[in-house]
Design an enzyme around this catalytic site. Structure first.
Site, short mmCIF file in Angstrom:
data_model
loop_
_atom_site.label_atom_id
_atom_site.label_comp_id
_atom_site.label_asym_id
_atom_site.label_seq_id
_atom_site.Cartn_x
_atom_site.Cartn_y
_atom_site.Cartn_z
N CYS A 140 0.80 -1.14 0.05
CA CYS A 140 -0.06 0.09 -0.15
C CYS A 140 0.84 1.15 0.00
CB CYS A 140 -0.85 0.17 1.36
SG CYS A 140 -2.21 -1.30 1.26
N ASP A 150 -20.72 12.59 -14.90
CA ASP A 150 -22.04 12.48 -14.77
C ASP A 150 -22.17 11.75 -13.39
OD1 ASP A 150 -20.80 10.12 -15.42
OD2 ASP A 150 -22.35 10.03 -17.17
C1 BEZ Z 1 0.38 -4.74 1.65
O1 BEZ Z 1 -0.03 -3.40 1.78
O2 BEZ Z 1 1.43 -4.83 1.66
C2 BEZ Z 1 -0.57 -5.62 2.16
C3 BEZ Z 1 -1.69 -5.44 2.78
C4 BEZ Z 1 -2.46 -6.66 3.41
C5 BEZ Z 1 -2.04 -7.69 2.73
C6 BEZ Z 1 -1.08 -8.25 2.22
C7 BEZ Z 1 -0.21 -7.05 1.64
#
Ligand code: BEZ
Length: 221
Positions: free
Chosen positions: A46, A138
């Site tokens: 993430c 929209d």
């Molecule tokens: C990650 O962002 O590394 C991750 C998050 C949840 C599960 C697996 C990876």
């Protein structure tokens, strides 16, 4: 699980975010929008994704697309995590250039069908998958992509798709495999030869195929 189909009006949800409480449609105004969800703050994949999205945020701006991220942690966590993200980009002094929705009660995750049944937190609660929703001016859903938590997205591909969405919203064309702006586009099947000739002054070329059917029609815009 509830979810959204292409063409559905995107819910005008209210949520707490790192820029305060928003109503989604007001946040978008008359712009295109992209909402991308994340499983959790302070997780490795993430962090690389948010950092990439931050780095190329001017590319979204150039296309008139407002960005907003989401994960199932609090505003306070999001604010702290944002500092890590910008530091990962070696831009520790800058603010994350888009807000993050705090869906700590998973209300939006459920509403938008974003939970990943295979990924759970330490209490056994499901995490959000990596969803991408592109919303048109929209307020209708133009694209949704769903990745599992274990696979990071490719934001260059997302920009490429937005280029295609914005083009095909204006012109009666479709974009072929791996299309990029400037490449030839394809004439949509519902247009007759006469209509295509009238619409595309640069001409239409048709690729011959064994079936003899004239459906592989290209034009240069
Ligand atoms: C990650 O962002 O590394 C991750 C998050 C949840 C599960 C697996 C990876």
């Amino acid at each position: 699980m509830p979810g959204l189909l292409l063409g559905d009006e995107f819910p005008n949800f209210e949520a707490e975010t790192t820029i305060g409480r928003i109503k989604f449609h007001d946040f978008l105004g008359s712009s295109w929008g992209i909402l991308f969800s994340h499983p959790r703050d302070f997780t490795p994949v993430c962090t690389t994704e948010l950092a990439c999205a931050a780095k190329i945020s001017d590319q979204f701006k150039k296309r008139g697309v407002k960005m907003i991220a989401l994960s199932i942690d609090s505003v306070e966590d999001h604010r702290n995590w944002s500092k890590d993200v910008m530091s990962f980009n070696s831009e520790a002094e800058s603010a994350l250039p888009f807000p993050i929705i705090a869906d700590d009660k998973r209300e939006l995750a459920v509403l938008l069908g974003m939970l990943d049944p295979d990924e759970r937190d330490k209490d056994g609660m499901p995490l959000t998958a990596r969803c991408v929703f592109v919303v048109g001016p929209d307020k209708k859903l133009k694209l949704s992509i769903l990745y599992p938590a274990t696979t990071g997205r490719n934001f260059d591909e997302i920009l490429r798709v937005i280029d295609s969405l914005q083009l095909t919203a204006q012109k009666k064309v479709a974009t072929p495999v791996d299309w990029k702006p400037g490449d030839k586009v394809m004439v949509i099947p519902s247009l007759s030869e006469a209509e295509a000739a009238a619409l595309f002054p640069n001409g239409v070329t048709t690729k011959e195929v064994p079936s003899g059917k004239k459906y592989l029609r290209y034009t240069q815009l």
